[in-house]
Write a protein that holds these residues in place. Structure first.
Motif, PDB file in Angstrom:
ATOM      1  N   ILE A 188     -29.498  10.106 -27.908  1.00 38.97           N
ATOM      2  CA  ILE A 188     -28.847   9.429 -26.785  1.00 38.97           C
ATOM      3  C   ILE A 188     -29.693   9.679 -25.545  1.00 38.97           C
ATOM      4  CG2 ILE A 188     -26.770   9.275 -25.362  1.00 38.97           C
ATOM      5  CD1 ILE A 188     -25.194  10.311 -27.751  1.00 38.97           C
ATOM      6  N   HIS A 189     -30.173   8.602 -24.959  1.00 36.01           N
ATOM      7  CA  HIS A 189     -31.030   8.720 -23.781  1.00 36.01           C
ATOM      8  C   HIS A 189     -30.191   8.991 -22.544  1.00 36.01           C
ATOM      9  CE1 HIS A 189     -34.137   7.992 -20.833  1.00 36.01           C
ATOM     10  NE2 HIS A 189     -33.393   7.037 -20.277  1.00 36.01           N
ATOM     11  N   THR A 190     -30.616   9.989 -21.765  1.00 31.24           N
ATOM     12  CA  THR A 190     -29.959  10.314 -20.504  1.00 31.24           C
ATOM     13  C   THR A 190     -30.959  10.098 -19.384  1.00 31.24           C
ATOM     14  OG1 THR A 190     -28.611  11.998 -21.600  1.00 31.24           O
ATOM     15  CG2 THR A 190     -28.751  12.092 -19.194  1.00 31.24           C
ATOM     16  N   PRO A 191     -30.708   9.166 -18.467  1.00 28.53           N
ATOM     17  CA  PRO A 191     -31.671   8.910 -17.381  1.00 28.53           C
ATOM     18  C   PRO A 191     -31.837  10.132 -16.484  1.00 28.53           C
ATOM     19  CG  PRO A 191     -29.609   7.752 -16.973  1.00 28.53           C
ATOM     20  CD  PRO A 191     -29.510   8.299 -18.364  1.00 28.53           C
ATOM     21  N   CYS A 192     -33.046  10.314 -15.991  1.00 29.62           N
ATOM     22  CA  CYS A 192     -33.332  11.455 -15.117  1.00 29.62           C
ATOM     23  C   CYS A 192     -32.773  11.192 -13.715  1.00 29.62           C
ATOM     24  CB  CYS A 192     -34.840  11.687 -15.035  1.00 29.62           C
ATOM     25  SG  CYS A 192     -35.611  12.119 -16.603  1.00 29.62           S
ATOM     26  N   ILE A 193     -32.279  12.225 -13.096  1.00 29.43           N
ATOM     27  CA  ILE A 193     -31.789  12.139 -11.724  1.00 29.43           C
ATOM     28  C   ILE A 193     -32.922  12.599 -10.813  1.00 29.43           C
ATOM     29  CG2 ILE A 193     -30.096  12.976 -10.065  1.00 29.43           C
ATOM     30  CD1 ILE A 193     -28.192  13.440 -12.405  1.00 29.43           C
ATOM     31  N   PHE A 194     -33.421  11.671  -9.973  1.00 29.63           N
ATOM     32  CA  PHE A 194     -34.571  11.942  -9.132  1.00 29.63           C
ATOM     33  C   PHE A 194     -34.135  11.922  -7.679  1.00 29.63           C
ATOM     34  CE2 PHE A 194     -38.572  10.192  -7.109  1.00 29.63           C
ATOM     35  CZ  PHE A 194     -39.182  11.437  -7.028  1.00 29.63           C
ATOM     36  N   ASP A 195     -34.091  13.102  -7.040  1.00 29.64           N
ATOM     37  CA  ASP A 195     -33.706  13.210  -5.635  1.00 29.64           C
ATOM     38  C   ASP A 195     -34.979  13.190  -4.791  1.00 29.64           C
ATOM     39  OD1 ASP A 195     -32.532  13.589  -3.244  1.00 29.64           O
ATOM     40  OD2 ASP A 195     -31.668  15.571  -3.678  1.00 29.64           O
ATOM     41  N   MET A 196     -35.205  12.089  -4.068  1.00 24.97           N
ATOM     42  CA  MET A 196     -36.440  11.934  -3.309  1.00 24.97           C
ATOM     43  C   MET A 196     -36.430  12.705  -2.000  1.00 24.97           C
ATOM     44  SD  MET A 196     -37.554   7.958  -3.719  1.00 24.97           S
ATOM     45  CE  MET A 196     -38.826   8.258  -2.505  1.00 24.97           C
ATOM     46  N   LEU A 197     -35.275  13.059  -1.507  1.00 23.13           N
ATOM     47  CA  LEU A 197     -35.167  13.694  -0.186  1.00 23.13           C
ATOM     48  C   LEU A 197     -35.854  12.829   0.877  1.00 23.13           C
ATOM     49  CD1 LEU A 197     -35.893  17.418  -1.125  1.00 23.13           C
ATOM     50  CD2 LEU A 197     -33.680  16.334  -0.755  1.00 23.13           C
ATOM     51  N   GLY A 198     -35.624  11.540   0.762  1.00 25.12           N
ATOM     52  CA  GLY A 198     -36.220  10.602   1.705  1.00 25.12           C
ATOM     53  C   GLY A 198     -35.651   9.219   1.490  1.00 25.12           C
ATOM     54  N   PRO A 199     -36.186   8.214   2.177  1.00 23.17           N
ATOM     55  CA  PRO A 199     -35.691   6.844   2.002  1.00 23.17           C
ATOM     56  C   PRO A 199     -35.883   6.372   0.570  1.00 23.17           C
ATOM     57  CG  PRO A 199     -37.143   7.020   3.909  1.00 23.17           C
ATOM     58  CD  PRO A 199     -37.269   8.300   3.168  1.00 23.17           C
ATOM     59  N   VAL A 200     -35.068   5.408   0.179  1.00 25.96           N
ATOM     60  CA  VAL A 200     -35.175   4.849  -1.165  1.00 25.96           C
ATOM     61  C   VAL A 200     -36.452   4.004  -1.239  1.00 25.96           C
ATOM     62  CG1 VAL A 200     -34.087   3.381  -2.901  1.00 25.96           C
ATOM     63  CG2 VAL A 200     -32.683   4.838  -1.417  1.00 25.96           C
ATOM     64  N   ALA A 201     -37.278   4.305  -2.205  1.00 22.84           N
ATOM     65  CA  ALA A 201     -38.542   3.583  -2.355  1.00 22.84           C
ATOM     66  C   ALA A 201     -38.282   2.175  -2.856  1.00 22.84           C
ATOM     67  CB  ALA A 201     -39.455   4.328  -3.329  1.00 22.84           C
TER      68      ALA A 201
ATOM     69  N   THR B 272     -43.736   5.516  -3.036  1.00 25.61           N
ATOM     70  CA  THR B 272     -42.786   6.553  -3.452  1.00 25.61           C
ATOM     71  C   THR B 272     -43.252   7.925  -2.987  1.00 25.61           C
ATOM     72  OG1 THR B 272     -42.220   5.240  -5.407  1.00 25.61           O
ATOM     73  CG2 THR B 272     -41.616   7.567  -5.436  1.00 25.61           C
ATOM     74  N   GLU B 273     -44.557   8.202  -3.153  1.00 28.62           N
ATOM     75  CA  GLU B 273     -45.081   9.500  -2.724  1.00 28.62           C
ATOM     76  C   GLU B 273     -45.025   9.640  -1.205  1.00 28.62           C
ATOM     77  OE1 GLU B 273     -48.973   9.681  -4.337  1.00 28.62           O
ATOM     78  OE2 GLU B 273     -48.299  10.078  -6.397  1.00 28.62           O
ATOM     79  N   ALA B 274     -45.211   8.529  -0.482  1.00 35.69           N
ATOM     80  CA  ALA B 274     -45.179   8.589   0.982  1.00 35.69           C
ATOM     81  C   ALA B 274     -43.774   8.866   1.514  1.00 35.69           C
ATOM     82  CB  ALA B 274     -45.717   7.283   1.571  1.00 35.69           C
ATOM     83  N   MET B 275     -42.754   8.333   0.848  1.00 33.42           N
ATOM     84  CA  MET B 275     -41.374   8.498   1.318  1.00 33.42           C
ATOM     85  C   MET B 275     -40.715   9.755   0.784  1.00 33.42           C
ATOM     86  SD  MET B 275     -40.024   4.556   1.004  1.00 33.42           S
ATOM     87  CE  MET B 275     -40.828   3.239   1.915  1.00 33.42           C
TER      88      MET B 275
END
Length: 311
Positions: A246-259, A297-300
């Motif tokens: 069962i695939h579980t999507p990763c939770i990615f917290d950017m700590l910034g604006p949504v890319a 993504t890396e910039a934000m």
């Protein structure tokens, strides 16, 4: 190479393909016959320059140009004494100065420039660094040790491969001998026609080869084994499905604006200042939209990070 020849007897390699040219410390070459004739007492004078030479110092000329042979010989003799390595100097500058000084000595000796003073300089260096020279002759540098290790390892691997090849060849010979003996016995004691016996024997040999070349059943990295269906022997068939993944999507917290998404990158003009991917780039898996989205993504990422609230 055909123009190479002995300056004394004028014999060339064109007239005598088996001509052997020998060279001494002076750098002038002579054929083997002239060396035996002129240095029959062990010592003599070079016909070209008059340098006193000894018979046992002549060696086979490897290079077409005798001057190159002379320089190689001088370099080999000088490097026995000037054997310092880079690790023997405190700075790279001093090591480069040492190499430049060494090349000047070799150049002077090879071109007969200020030979006497150059030899005195070499003798003085040899006396002042006698212990260091002897120590470095006994010690191999790190590169030489590493090279020795690689050569020894390659020799061991080559020996192992040769042994395996010999074993395989021996087993193959034994198998052929057994098949031959079995065929002879069957021809002697069977009532079947010889053609049928030989045909059946060939079929058995082909089946054995097919069995040997068929890969055995294996398993995936997850532990699930697989084999081949008996119907056609080609299609892999899972024999143990195991638990369903069962695939579980990763939770990615950017700590910034949504890319921006990949669709936004294409539709909102982000690619105007991005180099377009060429055919060779696409062949290697590169796409300009992917690179642009990753850069955004890396910039934000981390713009809202508050270092004071970090725990």
């Amino acid at each position: 190479m055909d123009d190479q020849g002995c300056p004394r007897c004028k014999t060339t390699k064109y007239r005598n393909p088996h001509l052997k040219l020998l060279v001494n410390v002076c750098g002038h070459s002579l054929c083997e016959s002239c060396v035996d004739l002129l240095f029959i007492k062990g010592s003599g004078i070079c016909p070209e320059c008059g340098t006193s030479l000894r018979r046992n110092n002549f060696r086979l000329q490897l290079f077409e140009d005798a001057f190159v042979e002379k320089e190689v010989d001088i370099r080999r003799r000088i490097l026995k004494d000037f054997n310092k390595k880079e690790e023997d100097f405190p700075t790279l500058r001093e090591y480069n100065d040492y190499l430049e000084h060494l090349e000047n000595i070799i150049f002077n000796l090879a071109n007969n420039i200020d030979v006497e003073n150059t030899k005195k300089m070499v003798d003085q260096y040899r006396k002042e660094n006698k212990e260091f020279i002897q120590k470095n002759r006994l010690k191999m540098s790190r590169d030489e040790e590493y090279l020795e290790m690689l050569i020894a390892e390659e020799e061991r691997e080559a020996k192992s491969r040769r042994e395996l090849d010999m074993i395989e060849v021996k087993n193959e010979k034994n198998k052929k001998m057994k098949n031959k003996e079995a065929l002879i016995d069957e021809l002697m004691f069977s009532d079947l026609p010889a053609s049928a016996i030989v045909a059946g024997h060939n079929v058995e040999i082909m089946e054995e080869k097919t069995t040997e070349n068929t890969a055995p059943s294996s398993m995936f990295s997850s532990g699930t084994s697989f084999g081949f269906s008996k119907a056609d022997g080609k299609v892999p068939v899972l024999s143990d499905l195991g638990e369903e993944y069962i695939h579980t999507p990763c939770i990615f917290d950017m700590l910034g604006p949504v890319a921006p998404t990949e669709k936004d990158v294409i539709n909102n003009g982000y690619l105007q200042n991005i180099r377009e991917a060429s055919d060779s780039d696409r062949g290697g898996g590169y796409e300009s939209r992917m690179a642009c989205q990753r850069a955004l993504t890396e910039a934000m990422c981390g713009l809202f990070l508050d270092s004071e609230n970090l725990t």
